[in-house]
Design a protein around this motif. Sequence first.
Motif, short mmCIF file in Angstrom:
data_model
loop_
_atom_site.label_atom_id
_atom_site.label_comp_id
_atom_site.label_asym_id
_atom_site.label_seq_id
_atom_site.Cartn_x
_atom_site.Cartn_y
_atom_site.Cartn_z
N GLY A 46 0.81 -1.21 0.00
CA GLY A 46 0.00 0.00 0.00
C GLY A 46 0.84 1.26 0.00
O GLY A 46 0.52 2.24 -0.68
N LEU A 47 1.93 1.24 0.76
CA LEU A 47 2.84 2.38 0.77
C LEU A 47 3.47 2.61 -0.59
O LEU A 47 3.59 3.75 -1.06
N PHE A 48 3.88 1.53 -1.24
CA PHE A 48 4.45 1.65 -2.58
C PHE A 48 3.42 2.24 -3.54
O PHE A 48 3.74 3.11 -4.36
N GLN A 49 2.18 1.76 -3.46
CA GLN A 49 1.15 2.23 -4.39
C GLN A 49 0.83 3.70 -4.18
O GLN A 49 0.61 4.43 -5.14
N ARG A 50 0.84 4.15 -2.93
CA ARG A 50 0.61 5.57 -2.68
C ARG A 50 1.78 6.40 -3.22
O ARG A 50 1.59 7.50 -3.73
N VAL A 96 3.62 5.53 -5.81
CA VAL A 96 3.48 5.50 -7.26
C VAL A 96 2.48 6.55 -7.72
O VAL A 96 2.69 7.24 -8.74
N ASP A 97 1.38 6.70 -6.99
CA ASP A 97 0.36 7.67 -7.37
C ASP A 97 0.91 9.10 -7.38
O ASP A 97 0.47 9.94 -8.18
N ALA A 98 1.86 9.36 -6.50
CA ALA A 98 2.43 10.72 -6.42
C ALA A 98 3.59 10.92 -7.39
O ALA A 98 4.04 12.06 -7.60
N LEU A 99 4.06 9.82 -8.00
CA LEU A 99 5.26 9.91 -8.82
C LEU A 99 5.06 10.80 -10.04
O LEU A 99 5.96 11.57 -10.42
N ALA A 100 3.91 10.72 -10.69
CA ALA A 100 3.67 11.51 -11.90
C ALA A 100 3.74 13.00 -11.59
O ALA A 100 4.33 13.77 -12.36
N CYS A 101 3.13 13.39 -10.47
CA CYS A 101 3.17 14.81 -10.09
C CYS A 101 4.60 15.27 -9.83
O CYS A 101 5.00 16.36 -10.24
N GLU A 135 2.51 -1.92 -9.69
CA GLU A 135 1.43 -2.23 -10.64
C GLU A 135 0.71 -0.98 -11.13
O GLU A 135 0.16 -0.96 -12.21
N GLY A 136 0.67 0.06 -10.33
CA GLY A 136 -0.03 1.27 -10.74
C GLY A 136 0.86 2.29 -11.43
O GLY A 136 0.43 3.42 -11.69
N LEU A 137 2.08 1.90 -11.74
CA LEU A 137 3.05 2.86 -12.28
C LEU A 137 2.64 3.37 -13.66
O LEU A 137 2.70 4.58 -13.93
N ILE A 138 2.25 2.48 -14.54
CA ILE A 138 1.93 2.89 -15.91
C ILE A 138 0.71 3.82 -15.95
O ILE A 138 0.77 4.89 -16.59
N PRO A 139 -0.41 3.49 -15.28
CA PRO A 139 -1.53 4.44 -15.28
C PRO A 139 -1.15 5.80 -14.70
O PRO A 139 -1.64 6.84 -15.16
N ALA A 140 -0.27 5.80 -13.69
CA ALA A 140 0.13 7.07 -13.07
C ALA A 140 0.97 7.91 -14.03
O ALA A 140 0.84 9.14 -14.06
#
Length: 279
Positions: free
Chosen positions: A8-12, A14-19, A48-53
């Motif tokens: 979960g920490l990794f996914q959060r 990843v979500d911030a990585l694009a910004c 797993e969420g890296l590409i959509p982000a």
Amino acid sequence: MPQIDVIGLFQRGVDALACLAAAAGTKPQELVEHAAELLQENGYGQFEGLIPALAPVLGEAGLLQLEEALLERGGVDRYTMEQLVRGRGDLDGYLELFEPSQLTWPDTAAEVAGHLLRGGRAEQALAVLERAAKASQIMEAEAWHATRIAVLDALGRCEEAQQHRWQVFSKTLSIPVLREYLQRLDDFADVEAEEQALAAAEQHPFPLAALQFLVFWPSMPRAARYVIEHCHDWDGDAYEIYEPAAERLSAEHPVAASLLLRSMVVFALSMGLASQPVV
């Protein structure tokens, strides 16, 4: 820390990585290289969420470069390829990833049709759903039914969508589906339709489903009458339904509540006796 929390920490992150990448002014090619390296180390699904982000930052050209970079590093797995083609908005490429036989499974058909619908291709989405229509009648297919209703609405076939909602409700006694059905009726027609729904619930072949619907709709007088009329159907096993149902019935319908509570007690005692060693 449990693995699920770490992921979960990794996914959060990843979500911030694009910004962060956009704010830092990272060059697309550099971002592609970093993303490819991370995806190669995705053994636990942490990226797993890296590409959509990253898709909004990389754009179609950048996602194509990312695919090439992954191929150079050894290949692209099916899940990653799906994310790449969806990120590029390549619905035709997305469809090509599925064998015809795979689209006969309701959940798969629903997922594919959902992407087509969001891409503005409702007619094609309906055609995909129809491939799994037969299987949807003999297995759990909640997503398939929900997607078909959404597609019919998008196509302006609202009457068919309403018919499908009623069919789903009649089979499942789903409260959300019934509420959606009633909300789309003309003024005052919902009163008669609700009465028909309550009557349909009382005729449902599974008493436990009917009890749950009548209690939580709610229609407490009908639920109480139903409990008493079907007193021999309550085995006490489904305590997650019996207990809250008895609690809701207890104030104004104590006889019905007592029947449900007694079934739970009898079941508990029988299980206790069955677990005792034979002397």
